[in-house]
Scaffold this active site. Sequence first.
Site, PDB file in Angstrom:
ATOM      1  N   GLU A 115       0.826  -1.207   0.000  1.00  0.00           N
ATOM      2  CA  GLU A 115       0.000   0.000   0.000  1.00  0.00           C
ATOM      3  C   GLU A 115       0.861   1.258   0.000  1.00  0.00           C
ATOM      4  O   GLU A 115       0.506   2.264  -0.622  1.00  0.00           O
ATOM      5  CB  GLU A 115      -0.931  -0.027   1.212  1.00  0.00           C
ATOM      6  CG  GLU A 115      -1.999  -1.107   1.096  1.00  0.00           C
ATOM      7  CD  GLU A 115      -2.751  -1.343   2.391  1.00  0.00           C
ATOM      8  OE1 GLU A 115      -3.996  -1.315   2.373  1.00  0.00           O
ATOM      9  OE2 GLU A 115      -2.094  -1.551   3.433  1.00  0.00           O
ATOM     10  N   GLU A 135      -3.679  -9.713   4.142  1.00  0.00           N
ATOM     11  CA  GLU A 135      -4.436  -9.332   5.337  1.00  0.00           C
ATOM     12  C   GLU A 135      -5.617 -10.246   5.653  1.00  0.00           C
ATOM     13  O   GLU A 135      -5.883 -10.562   6.822  1.00  0.00           O
ATOM     14  CB  GLU A 135      -4.929  -7.882   5.212  1.00  0.00           C
ATOM     15  CG  GLU A 135      -3.853  -6.832   5.383  1.00  0.00           C
ATOM     16  CD  GLU A 135      -3.174  -6.452   4.087  1.00  0.00           C
ATOM     17  OE1 GLU A 135      -2.527  -5.393   4.044  1.00  0.00           O
ATOM     18  OE2 GLU A 135      -3.284  -7.215   3.098  1.00  0.00           O
TER      19      GLU A 135
END
Length: 256
Positions: A115, A135
């Site tokens: 990210e 995640e």
Amino acid sequence: MPDSRIGLEIDSRVAVVTLDRAEKRNALDAAMIDGLAAACRTIEHDAAVRVVILTGAGNRAFSAGGDIQAWSGKAPDDFGRFWLREGHDAFAAVARLRQPVIAVLNGDVFGGGLELAVCADLRIAEQHVRIALPETGLGIIPGWSGTQRAARRFGAQLVRRMALFGEVFDADAALRLGIIDHIVESGAGMAAARQIAAQVCGRAPLATELTKMLVNAAEGEESERVLEALAGIAAARSEDLQEGLAAFREKRPARF
């Protein structure tokens, strides 16, 4: 700098930001997130800096993402209000820097590390890297714009493949899919980034800055701020402003 694990070196017109926590695979905790935001403020206000290089210490990881120990014990409200929000703010500061940002991916790029890499304008990967959004395997979401900015820049289907189905891409696959822009041999990432940075420094600085702002706006990145900043620059260069300020100082009606 608030945290020494966010290295900032400014050499002439190039700023190098280093995630310096190699023993933890450059995983980010709250203090490092604050340090990253602070580094961006310093760079943003340094008129001499023309390009930014972002990398991680060592050769095992660019960043393994958010430090699990740093966030796993937080209450749900604090997790959303502070951990995710402050990470968003810091990453947005990287994405919205007026200077072009080159990410040198010199090891694993996982979760929040990806990210963060997404915030760069160009990504150079060393041959040994692996790229993933793991995640959901931990019961959490990609919370630092992995489902938003990453989808805008890479395409939603690639985010689905990583975040929903757990695909891990090597450098060759990442290049083919458009996640990275260049592959270099292991250990050669920084040299390649400096070479590209020198090319950026040879281009017109104002035109480069304005073009980055416009491309960001086209992607939906800070559209409102870009429009007002461009309009504000135009107004600040006008004779109208000079006359308005003179009239204010002289306590007289302005003569536009």
